[in-house]
Design a protein around this motif. Sequence first.
Motif, PDB file in Angstrom:
ATOM      1  N   ARG A  45      -5.715 -15.126  -5.597  1.00 47.76           N
ATOM      2  CA  ARG A  45      -4.268 -14.351  -4.834  1.00 47.76           C
ATOM      3  C   ARG A  45      -3.557 -14.014  -5.968  1.00 47.76           C
ATOM      4  NH1 ARG A  45      -0.376 -12.497  -3.839  1.00 47.76           N
ATOM      5  NH2 ARG A  45       1.224 -13.044  -2.058  1.00 47.76           N
ATOM      6  N   ALA A  48      -4.475 -10.341  -6.371  1.00 53.64           N
ATOM      7  CA  ALA A  48      -4.901  -9.585  -5.265  1.00 53.64           C
ATOM      8  C   ALA A  48      -3.924  -8.394  -5.234  1.00 53.64           C
ATOM      9  CB  ALA A  48      -4.657 -10.590  -3.999  1.00 53.64           C
ATOM     10  N   PHE A  49      -2.756  -8.434  -5.613  1.00 52.78           N
ATOM     11  CA  PHE A  49      -1.816  -7.254  -5.543  1.00 52.78           C
ATOM     12  C   PHE A  49      -2.613  -5.947  -6.305  1.00 52.78           C
ATOM     13  CE2 PHE A  49       1.550  -4.490  -7.321  1.00 52.78           C
ATOM     14  CZ  PHE A  49       1.924  -3.622  -5.842  1.00 52.78           C
ATOM     15  N   LEU A  52      -5.712  -4.707  -4.790  1.00 53.90           N
ATOM     16  CA  LEU A  52      -5.401  -3.947  -3.329  1.00 53.90           C
ATOM     17  C   LEU A  52      -4.733  -2.623  -3.879  1.00 53.90           C
ATOM     18  CD1 LEU A  52      -5.349  -3.657  -0.319  1.00 53.90           C
ATOM     19  CD2 LEU A  52      -3.169  -4.923  -0.109  1.00 53.90           C
ATOM     20  N   VAL A  56      -5.907   1.340  -3.172  1.00 52.14           N
ATOM     21  CA  VAL A  56      -5.059   2.454  -2.512  1.00 52.14           C
ATOM     22  C   VAL A  56      -5.198   3.283  -3.524  1.00 52.14           C
ATOM     23  CG1 VAL A  56      -2.801   2.880  -1.893  1.00 52.14           C
ATOM     24  CG2 VAL A  56      -3.892   0.488  -1.140  1.00 52.14           C
ATOM     25  N   ILE A  64     -11.022   0.734   1.798  1.00 51.57           N
ATOM     26  CA  ILE A  64     -10.686  -0.778   2.434  1.00 51.57           C
ATOM     27  C   ILE A  64     -11.183  -0.643   3.779  1.00 51.57           C
ATOM     28  CG2 ILE A  64      -9.129  -2.402   2.800  1.00 51.57           C
ATOM     29  CD1 ILE A  64      -7.414  -1.187   0.533  1.00 51.57           C
ATOM     30  N   VAL A  67      -9.105  -6.737   4.834  1.00 51.38           N
ATOM     31  CA  VAL A  67      -8.763  -7.813   3.636  1.00 51.38           C
ATOM     32  C   VAL A  67      -8.574  -8.940   4.265  1.00 51.38           C
ATOM     33  CG1 VAL A  67      -7.076  -8.064   1.799  1.00 51.38           C
ATOM     34  CG2 VAL A  67      -7.717  -5.789   2.477  1.00 51.38           C
ATOM     35  N   GLU A  77     -12.580  -9.005  11.234  1.00 53.36           N
ATOM     36  CA  GLU A  77     -12.430  -7.606  11.950  1.00 53.36           C
ATOM     37  C   GLU A  77     -13.891  -6.751  11.961  1.00 53.36           C
ATOM     38  OE1 GLU A  77      -9.157  -5.609  10.049  1.00 53.36           O
ATOM     39  OE2 GLU A  77      -8.161  -7.827   9.503  1.00 53.36           O
TER      40      GLU A  77
ATOM     41  N   ARG B  45       8.054  -8.285  -6.571  1.00 48.58           N
ATOM     42  CA  ARG B  45       6.707  -8.187  -6.868  1.00 48.58           C
ATOM     43  C   ARG B  45       6.249  -9.521  -6.158  1.00 48.58           C
ATOM     44  NH1 ARG B  45       2.235  -9.146  -7.669  1.00 48.58           N
ATOM     45  NH2 ARG B  45       0.942  -9.074  -9.248  1.00 48.58           N
ATOM     46  N   ASP B  46       6.691 -10.606  -6.068  1.00 47.34           N
ATOM     47  CA  ASP B  46       6.342 -11.813  -5.205  1.00 47.34           C
ATOM     48  C   ASP B  46       5.880 -11.225  -3.838  1.00 47.34           C
ATOM     49  OD1 ASP B  46       8.052 -14.005  -3.508  1.00 47.34           O
ATOM     50  OD2 ASP B  46       6.410 -14.847  -4.510  1.00 47.34           O
ATOM     51  N   ALA B  48       5.053  -8.332  -2.741  1.00 42.20           N
ATOM     52  CA  ALA B  48       4.324  -6.894  -3.032  1.00 42.20           C
ATOM     53  C   ALA B  48       2.956  -6.837  -2.531  1.00 42.20           C
ATOM     54  CB  ALA B  48       4.313  -6.489  -4.418  1.00 42.20           C
ATOM     55  N   PHE B  49       2.247  -8.054  -2.507  1.00 40.20           N
ATOM     56  CA  PHE B  49       0.962  -7.924  -2.013  1.00 40.20           C
ATOM     57  C   PHE B  49       0.947  -8.137  -0.296  1.00 40.20           C
ATOM     58  CE2 PHE B  49      -2.734 -10.650  -0.319  1.00 40.20           C
ATOM     59  CZ  PHE B  49      -3.853  -9.472  -0.512  1.00 40.20           C
ATOM     60  N   ASP B  50       1.863  -8.708   0.146  1.00 38.05           N
ATOM     61  CA  ASP B  50       1.929  -8.880   1.786  1.00 38.05           C
ATOM     62  C   ASP B  50       2.344  -7.521   2.109  1.00 38.05           C
ATOM     63  OD1 ASP B  50       1.293 -11.742   1.298  1.00 38.05           O
ATOM     64  OD2 ASP B  50       3.507 -12.396   1.977  1.00 38.05           O
ATOM     65  N   LEU B  52       2.005  -4.458   0.715  1.00 36.19           N
ATOM     66  CA  LEU B  52       0.692  -3.405   0.674  1.00 36.19           C
ATOM     67  C   LEU B  52      -0.291  -3.670   1.611  1.00 36.19           C
ATOM     68  CD1 LEU B  52      -0.212  -1.220  -0.795  1.00 36.19           C
ATOM     69  CD2 LEU B  52      -1.373  -2.552  -2.595  1.00 36.19           C
ATOM     70  N   LEU B  53      -0.508  -4.893   2.002  1.00 35.31           N
ATOM     71  CA  LEU B  53      -1.363  -5.414   2.956  1.00 35.31           C
ATOM     72  C   LEU B  53      -0.918  -5.022   4.354  1.00 35.31           C
ATOM     73  CD1 LEU B  53      -4.214  -6.725   3.504  1.00 35.31           C
ATOM     74  CD2 LEU B  53      -3.147  -8.920   3.462  1.00 35.31           C
ATOM     75  N   VAL B  56      -1.553  -1.415   4.635  1.00 26.76           N
ATOM     76  CA  VAL B  56      -3.107  -1.084   4.757  1.00 26.76           C
ATOM     77  C   VAL B  56      -3.555  -1.731   6.094  1.00 26.76           C
ATOM     78  CG1 VAL B  56      -5.189  -1.981   4.049  1.00 26.76           C
ATOM     79  CG2 VAL B  56      -3.731  -1.248   2.615  1.00 26.76           C
ATOM     80  N   ARG B  57      -2.901  -2.663   6.803  1.00 26.96           N
ATOM     81  CA  ARG B  57      -3.289  -3.145   8.337  1.00 26.96           C
ATOM     82  C   ARG B  57      -2.567  -2.295   9.394  1.00 26.96           C
ATOM     83  NH1 ARG B  57      -3.485  -9.800   7.281  1.00 26.96           N
ATOM     84  NH2 ARG B  57      -5.506  -9.756   6.272  1.00 26.96           N
ATOM     85  N   VAL B 114       8.975  -3.501  -6.556  1.00 30.61           N
ATOM     86  CA  VAL B 114       7.779  -2.575  -6.188  1.00 30.61           C
ATOM     87  C   VAL B 114       8.004  -1.855  -5.065  1.00 30.61           C
ATOM     88  CG1 VAL B 114       5.379  -2.362  -5.836  1.00 30.61           C
ATOM     89  CG2 VAL B 114       6.046  -4.170  -7.248  1.00 30.61           C
ATOM     90  N   ARG B 154       0.057  -5.774  13.108  1.00 34.19           N
ATOM     91  CA  ARG B 154      -0.608  -6.836  12.469  1.00 34.19           C
ATOM     92  C   ARG B 154      -0.102  -7.340  11.441  1.00 34.19           C
ATOM     93  NH1 ARG B 154      -5.726  -4.113  10.827  1.00 34.19           N
ATOM     94  NH2 ARG B 154      -6.373  -6.447  10.322  1.00 34.19           N
ATOM     95  N   ARG B 158       3.559 -13.048   4.756  1.00 35.73           N
ATOM     96  CA  ARG B 158       4.958 -13.461   5.213  1.00 35.73           C
ATOM     97  C   ARG B 158       5.488 -12.372   5.966  1.00 35.73           C
ATOM     98  NH1 ARG B 158       6.495 -14.785  -0.587  1.00 35.73           N
ATOM     99  NH2 ARG B 158       4.817 -13.347  -0.750  1.00 35.73           N
TER     100      ARG B 158
END
Lengths: 264, 264
Positions: A45, A48-49, A52, A56, A64, A67, A77, B45-46, B48-50, B52-53, B56-57, B114, B154, B158
Amino acid sequence: MTTMDQPAILTPSQAREVFRTGETPVTTSGWCRGYVQANLLAVPRDLAFDALLFAVRNPAACPILEVTDPGDPYAREVAAADLRTDLPAYRIYQDGVLAAEVPDVTQYWRDDLVAFLIGCSFTFEAALATAGVPLRHIEQGRNVPMYVTSRECRPAGRLAGPLVVSMRPVPADLVDVAVEVTAGYPAMHGAPVHVGDPAELGIADLAFPQFGDSVEFETGDVPVFWACGVTPQAVVMASAPPFAITHAPGRMLITDRSEESLFT
Amino acid sequence: MTTMDQPAILTPSQAREVFRTGETPVTTSGWCRGYVQANLLAVPRDLAFDALLFAVRNPAACPILEVTDPGDPYAREVAAADLRTDLPAYRIYQDGVLAAEVPDVTQYWRDDLVAFLIGCSFTFEAALATAGVPLRHIEQGRNVPMYVTSRECRPAGRLAGPLVVSMRPVPADLVDVAVEVTAGYPAMHGAPVHVGDPAELGIADLAFPQFGDSVEFETGDVPVFWACGVTPQAVVMASAPPFAITHAPGRMLITDRSEESLFT
């Protein structure tokens, strides 16, 4: 039906069942004709950023498909698949070094892993064949050859490294067909990144691919190069994160998604 | 040249200079004809993965144009722009609540932010106009109306929340043209997500958009709805992360990238 045709007509779930029992073919190229195949990269994790964002920023190499949520070992999916067991073979990287190649990663899985499923050029091979483009590696019963190039990907955080390409010898008068067919599959790397002289990609000798097998050219063939989903493995080797799991090059996740569903 | 045409012929860097001095037009719709406009979401940053995902989703709502490195307040790919000053107006969200709308976020910027730049449907409005589709909100000098729908995006980590759409009244006999033109811009939300009855998207009354202005229909117009880059703001409101900065709806970053460069 020849032996070579048999894998082609299995359903994806039948193929994954074969791999789950531990069978590891030299490649999944030619398996489950018409279904999307996928590369795997799983990282903690914490990384992971960056992973990803790397995908991108480098969509030709890393389109992608799905994920997973952190720790979830299941694809949900593109396939109903256990990512720890349903690929033919895996590679374990520790500090960027290949530590093991194994048929099952159940014992390596961690609760903080995020898995990235990335499009694979095997997916458009059925369309190439239908368009009359011969596939030398399948004719020769080999894995597709893959090469580390001198082209740098766009970095993201702690991840940087070179583009990896797959190569297929294509008869010179069919190169335009190969370009046109594959351009329709951007989620599967799309059109070639290069046609012709390997030196322009910094490839010294086509006989020595860094991944997969070398393939014989027939008279009149020219090398055609596509961005490859093994790129994350070269990036892991170059960037040396503490831990990563990938598929073994050429031995992919076979998904339940039809090739046509991703044609644009 | 009418006053309304003036913003249209400014270059993007001239427009950003106007905004940097603190001018905040009601909308950037119609500005810098032919150039790509972008939504902004900046999160720590904390998260940022969520974020970006999530993008993407949900590619129809959140097509990614550029992602900055953590703490870097400059866009470097789609424009040479200071993201703290070069948009007309910003919104500051604290715990999911709109805390301020300001013309400059220099004092709010953090070293761990970010920024995500997301495609905007204003970009294809020039192509709609060229194809003969009237743009009622521009004719009426208003911001485009945007509505929170009953469709859930989707989720990713968080972040969860509803799809936001922009709406343009389109003469019934031109709806097919509007669909065809905008389908060519997947990085700008692409084809409409819905045509006709707003109730099917859970929109109670077109006269009361959650963002932007209401727009008058002409006889024979039907409502056409596109996925909207304000979706992340609805998601921030629904998910209540501690801190986020966004653009003010309808007042976008104008990039240096030409509309044609993103047409597929």
